[in-house]
Scaffold this motif. Structure first.
Motif, PDB file in Angstrom:
ATOM      1  N   ASN A 296      59.554  61.902  67.404  1.00  0.00           N
ATOM      2  CA  ASN A 296      59.195  62.817  65.979  1.00  0.00           C
ATOM      3  C   ASN A 296      59.181  61.987  64.850  1.00  0.00           C
ATOM      4  O   ASN A 296      58.804  62.205  63.999  1.00  0.00           O
ATOM      5  CB  ASN A 296      60.041  63.732  65.448  1.00  0.00           C
ATOM      6  CG  ASN A 296      59.662  64.897  66.893  1.00  0.00           C
ATOM      7  OD1 ASN A 296      59.661  65.114  67.382  1.00  0.00           O
ATOM      8  ND2 ASN A 296      60.912  66.591  66.422  1.00  0.00           N
ATOM      9  N   THR A 297      58.901  60.497  65.233  1.00  0.00           N
ATOM     10  CA  THR A 297      58.468  59.400  64.321  1.00  0.00           C
ATOM     11  C   THR A 297      57.159  59.476  63.237  1.00  0.00           C
ATOM     12  O   THR A 297      56.547  59.430  62.273  1.00  0.00           O
ATOM     13  CB  THR A 297      58.966  57.858  64.296  1.00  0.00           C
ATOM     14  OG1 THR A 297      57.974  57.745  65.604  1.00  0.00           O
ATOM     15  CG2 THR A 297      60.175  57.684  64.646  1.00  0.00           C
ATOM     16  N   GLY A 298      55.974  59.793  64.077  1.00  0.00           N
ATOM     17  CA  GLY A 298      54.207  60.403  63.754  1.00  0.00           C
ATOM     18  C   GLY A 298      54.111  58.942  64.256  1.00  0.00           C
ATOM     19  O   GLY A 298      54.457  57.953  64.550  1.00  0.00           O
ATOM     20  N   ALA A 299      52.507  58.999  64.073  1.00  0.00           N
ATOM     21  CA  ALA A 299      51.825  58.320  63.665  1.00  0.00           C
ATOM     22  C   ALA A 299      49.652  58.651  63.414  1.00  0.00           C
ATOM     23  O   ALA A 299      49.770  59.763  63.319  1.00  0.00           O
ATOM     24  CB  ALA A 299      51.208  58.393  65.445  1.00  0.00           C
ATOM     25  N   VAL A 300      49.566  58.075  63.654  1.00  0.00           N
ATOM     26  CA  VAL A 300      48.180  57.690  62.582  1.00  0.00           C
ATOM     27  C   VAL A 300      46.974  57.518  63.683  1.00  0.00           C
ATOM     28  O   VAL A 300      47.153  55.978  64.397  1.00  0.00           O
ATOM     29  CB  VAL A 300      48.367  57.370  61.458  1.00  0.00           C
ATOM     30  CG1 VAL A 300      46.447  57.605  60.984  1.00  0.00           C
ATOM     31  CG2 VAL A 300      48.781  57.848  60.001  1.00  0.00           C
ATOM     32  N   TYR A 301      45.555  57.842  63.825  1.00  0.00           N
ATOM     33  CA  TYR A 301      44.778  57.847  64.771  1.00  0.00           C
ATOM     34  C   TYR A 301      43.768  57.534  63.728  1.00  0.00           C
ATOM     35  O   TYR A 301      43.514  58.143  62.939  1.00  0.00           O
ATOM     36  CB  TYR A 301      44.518  58.500  65.723  1.00  0.00           C
ATOM     37  CG  TYR A 301      45.113  59.285  66.405  1.00  0.00           C
ATOM     38  CD1 TYR A 301      45.268  58.297  67.925  1.00  0.00           C
ATOM     39  CD2 TYR A 301      46.343  59.688  66.783  1.00  0.00           C
ATOM     40  CE1 TYR A 301      46.034  58.199  69.048  1.00  0.00           C
ATOM     41  CE2 TYR A 301      47.404  59.995  67.730  1.00  0.00           C
ATOM     42  CZ  TYR A 301      47.565  59.909  68.962  1.00  0.00           C
ATOM     43  OH  TYR A 301      48.004  59.825  69.611  1.00  0.00           O
TER      44      TYR A 301
END
Length: 365
Positions: A296-301
């Motif tokens: 659950n660290t997350g990401a950006v596209y």
């Protein structure tokens, strides 16, 4: 140097979890030159916040509404209780007209009971969960506003909704248009607890028709698997209704990177401008629970979008919509991901796209 507004939705000034925002006046290197807090007890704000209103959960730049040379803001308070009980969470948006030092010169509220807003909200709608300054949709010279209500139940429990609000210079609503599973000309498919409207961004005029368009995050969408998420690009009419849409998800819209279950792609969306120089604004989309590298660290596209035809449906660039465009659809018939002939956003080219052309038949604006 542009300055920055930052939300602190759980701030306790005056009331528990009432919320606050900070206006940060920046130096050229991005450090803070000075700051101003706006809350129930600070910054010249004279509105009343209630417990757990979460003022500051969303913030949007509205441009200079009152023409005093200072940028003004819209601030969401998704748990405001106007119109319901003390735990109704119908939601609200505050319009803040600012002084040059970041304090509030004047404020007005848009909610179930005030601000010229005519549509009845329901308990737990969370109106104000997201806000986006749209630009001048209706051409009256005043910036307009999009507001998300991600737990709205039009047609489907928790599917969500978005409101396009046309404002006057005082920040009151002069006209409104709801966009949901059953309103606003939106023909996309929403499901239970999709959360359409959880996030919003105004990327600009993607389709070149002179009307700003809107990106909408739907973090609970299940395309490809549960909770993978989606973003919708809505091509708007001047009255705030939807002329056409394109969904971007694990299975639609040309997204090549695979999503995983519960990534929540669409947790946030942001406008980038045209970073690749192809004439179409580009888009940022957050996936708040992406697991790349760790849980659950997350990401950006970063999504570089394809611009639409010169006007919606004008596939042959003839400056009108007619038989040549139907021939273009027939030539591309079949499955399609992210191609301009897929006018109805269905993921293939077929009869729905011919119907879209028939609906737009005639000279381009």
């Amino acid at each position: 140097m542009p300055d920055l507004a930052v939300g602190a939705r759980n701030d306790d000034d005056g009331v528990t979890d009432g919320g606050a925002i900070w206006i940060l006046l920046l130096n050229a290197d991005g450090t803070v030159k000075s700051e101003q807090k706006i809350s129930d007890t600070a910054g010249g704000f004279t509105g009343t916040l209630g417990p757990v209103d979460r003022f500051g959960v969303s913030i949007a730049n509205l441009g200079d509404l009152d023409n005093d040379g200072v940028v003004d803001l819209a601030v969401g308070a998704l748990n405001d209780d106007d119109g319901g009980s003390s735990i109704s969470n119908r939601g609200a948006v505050w319009i803040l007209r600012l002084n040059a030092n970041g304090t509030v010169k004047a404020s007005s509220k848009i909610s179930d009971t005030t601000g010229g807003f005519a549509t009845a909200l329901d308990d737990q709608d969370h109106f104000g969960a997201s806000v986006a300054g749209l630009g001048d949709v209706d051409g009256d010279g005043v910036e307009d506003l999009a507001v998300g209500a991600n737990f709205d139940d039009d047609g489907i429990n928790g599917a969500g909704a978005v409101y396009v609000l046309r404002l006057n210079t005082s920040g009151a609503v002069v006209a409104e248009q709801k966009i949901s599973a059953s309103a606003g000309g939106f023909t996309g498919s929403l499901d239970e607890f999709d959360g359409f409207g959880y996030s919003l961004a105004a990327p600009g005029d993607i389709d070149g028709d002179g009307v700003p368009d809107l990106a909408v995050g739907t973090l609970g969408d299940d395309d490809g698997g549960p909770g993978r998420g989606a973003a919708w690009v809505l091509f708007l009419e001047a009255d705030g209704t939807v002329a056409a849409h394109q969904k971007i998800s694990d299975t639609l819209g040309g997204l090549a990177a695979p999503l995983s279950n519960d990534d929540q792609f669409g947790t946030s969306v942001g406008a980038l401008g045209d970073i690749d120089g192809n004439g179409a604004p580009d888009l940022l989309v957050g996936a708040g629970l992406d697991n790349d590298g760790s849980f659950n660290t997350g990401a950006v596209y970063v999504l570089r979008l394809i611009g639409a035809a010169p006007c919606f449906g004008d596939l042959d660039a003839s400056d009108d919509v007619g038989f040549g465009d139907i021939l273009a659809v027939i030539g591309a018939w079949g499955p399609c991901v992210g191609c301009p002939e897929d006018l109805d956003g269905s993921g293939d080219v077929g009869f729905g796209d011919i119907l879209a052309i028939i609906g737009a038949w005639g000279p381009c604006p």
